[in-house]
Write a protein that holds these residues in place. Structure first.
Motif, short mmCIF file in Angstrom:
data_model
loop_
_atom_site.label_atom_id
_atom_site.label_comp_id
_atom_site.label_asym_id
_atom_site.label_seq_id
_atom_site.Cartn_x
_atom_site.Cartn_y
_atom_site.Cartn_z
N SER A 79 38.33 -35.49 30.77
CA SER A 79 37.52 -34.67 31.68
C SER A 79 36.60 -33.76 30.86
CB SER A 79 38.42 -33.80 32.57
OG SER A 79 39.11 -32.84 31.77
N LYS A 80 35.63 -33.17 31.52
CA LYS A 80 34.74 -32.22 30.84
C LYS A 80 35.53 -31.00 30.35
CE LYS A 80 31.67 -29.31 32.76
NZ LYS A 80 30.43 -28.72 33.35
N ARG A 81 36.49 -30.55 31.14
CA ARG A 81 37.30 -29.40 30.71
C ARG A 81 38.08 -29.72 29.44
NH1 ARG A 81 39.93 -24.57 32.16
NH2 ARG A 81 42.08 -24.52 31.44
N ASN A 82 38.65 -30.93 29.37
CA ASN A 82 39.38 -31.31 28.16
C ASN A 82 38.45 -31.39 26.96
OD1 ASN A 82 41.82 -31.43 29.46
ND2 ASN A 82 41.80 -33.64 29.73
N LEU A 83 37.21 -31.85 27.20
CA LEU A 83 36.22 -31.88 26.13
C LEU A 83 35.92 -30.45 25.68
CD1 LEU A 83 34.09 -33.12 24.30
CD2 LEU A 83 32.59 -33.37 26.29
N PHE A 84 35.78 -29.53 26.63
CA PHE A 84 35.53 -28.14 26.27
C PHE A 84 36.72 -27.58 25.48
CE2 PHE A 84 35.47 -23.56 26.80
CZ PHE A 84 34.13 -23.26 26.56
N LEU A 85 37.94 -27.95 25.86
CA LEU A 85 39.14 -27.52 25.12
C LEU A 85 39.03 -27.94 23.66
CD1 LEU A 85 41.98 -28.30 27.68
CD2 LEU A 85 41.68 -26.12 26.52
N GLU A 86 38.57 -29.17 23.45
CA GLU A 86 38.41 -29.67 22.08
C GLU A 86 37.34 -28.88 21.33
OE1 GLU A 86 39.64 -32.45 20.28
OE2 GLU A 86 40.98 -33.31 21.78
N VAL A 87 36.23 -28.60 22.02
CA VAL A 87 35.17 -27.80 21.40
C VAL A 87 35.73 -26.43 21.01
CG1 VAL A 87 32.97 -26.60 21.80
CG2 VAL A 87 33.25 -28.98 22.54
N ALA A 88 36.47 -25.81 21.92
CA ALA A 88 37.05 -24.49 21.64
C ALA A 88 38.02 -24.55 20.46
CB ALA A 88 37.76 -23.96 22.88
N SER A 89 38.72 -25.67 20.32
CA SER A 89 39.72 -25.78 19.25
C SER A 89 39.09 -25.85 17.87
CB SER A 89 40.62 -27.00 19.48
OG SER A 89 39.94 -28.20 19.15
N ILE A 90 37.81 -26.23 17.80
CA ILE A 90 37.15 -26.31 16.48
C ILE A 90 36.17 -25.15 16.25
CG2 ILE A 90 37.40 -28.82 16.32
CD1 ILE A 90 34.38 -29.02 17.03
N LEU A 91 36.15 -24.18 17.16
CA LEU A 91 35.30 -23.01 16.93
C LEU A 91 35.67 -22.38 15.58
CD1 LEU A 91 35.12 -21.19 20.39
CD2 LEU A 91 33.39 -22.63 19.32
N ASN A 92 34.70 -22.02 14.83
CA ASN A 92 34.84 -21.36 13.52
C ASN A 92 35.23 -22.32 12.39
OD1 ASN A 92 34.35 -18.85 14.84
ND2 ASN A 92 36.51 -18.73 15.37
N ASP A 93 35.59 -23.58 12.71
CA ASP A 93 35.99 -24.51 11.66
C ASP A 93 34.87 -24.79 10.68
OD1 ASP A 93 38.48 -24.64 12.76
OD2 ASP A 93 38.39 -26.75 13.32
N GLU A 94 33.65 -25.05 11.22
CA GLU A 94 32.52 -25.38 10.34
C GLU A 94 32.17 -24.21 9.44
OE1 GLU A 94 27.84 -26.70 10.64
OE2 GLU A 94 29.14 -27.07 12.37
N GLY A 95 32.16 -23.01 10.02
CA GLY A 95 31.87 -21.83 9.21
C GLY A 95 32.92 -21.60 8.15
N ASN A 96 34.20 -21.74 8.53
CA ASN A 96 35.28 -21.54 7.57
C ASN A 96 35.24 -22.56 6.45
OD1 ASN A 96 36.72 -19.23 8.44
ND2 ASN A 96 37.60 -20.37 10.13
#
Length: 199
Positions: free
Chosen positions: A62-79
């Motif tokens: 679902s779109k919500r599950n996709l958003f959950l995945e996006v939220a789970s990688i927040l800050n990963d690229e910067g870190n």
């Protein structure tokens, strides 16, 4: 009769599936940085990724599950872009990137997602859970007392700089001294990390 077409091997299929899934994830991350959760449509994400939007259901449910995945990688690229130095130095480097790189900074992109969706009733719980985890990670590296409060102050410094310096300025906004700002934030961060600014 033998077909000229070669069968696609299982590893190749898995590689393509992983690539498609990642394209959808990165497309969603880009779009959620430009509009809040409810405003971003599944078709729009599919078009941005260059794939059939029906694949969102296949790979994420679902779109919500996709958003959950996006939220789970927040800050990963910067870190991931930061060197292996002390937590205080890493935080100061993150702040420097936020102030210097503007919209090109991965941190600014992720804080935009946060700002745009934190008040959206469909995903506000996702954002709260995400930042509880970030808060806990910061608390774990802070010595002394009031670690939860200091962790929130560190987050407030980073997010505030991202929003005010990069998102709330127009062509007619007054010029600011970024070096002065970096030095000021470095002193604030040193205090929050319980270290002397001169160390």
């Amino acid at each position: 009769m033998v077909s000229d077409r070669k069968k696609v091997s299982a590893p190749q299929q898995k590689r393509n599936a992983a690539e498609t899934r990642n394209r959808l994830l990165q497309a969603a991350r880009r779009l959620f940085a430009t509009a809040n959760y409810v405003s971003v449509g599944i078709r729009e994400i599919g078009a941005e990724a260059g794939v059939n939007p029906a694949l969102i259901s296949r790979y994420f449910g679902s779109k919500r599950n996709l958003f959950l995945e996006v939220a789970s990688i927040l800050n990963d690229e910067g870190n991931a872009a930061l060197p292996d130095v002390s937590p205080l130095e890493r935080t100061n480097l993150a702040m420097s990137g936020i102030l210097s790189e503007g919209a090109q900074s991965a941190w600014v992109t992720d804080f935009r997602i946060t700002a745009l969706s934190a008040l959206d009733p469909h995903v506000s719980d996702v954002m709260a859970d995400t930042y509880d985890k970030v808060r806990e990670q910061i608390m774990a590296i802070l010595p002394g007392e009031h670690t939860a409060t200091r962790a929130d102050l560190i987050l407030a410094q980073l997010m505030g700089a991202a929003l005010v310096v990069n998102l709330l300025r127009g062509e007619n906004s007054p010029k600011i001294d970024l070096e002065f700002m970096k030095q000021f934030y470095a002193r604030q961060m040193a205090e929050l990390f319980g270290e002397s600014p001169n160390n």
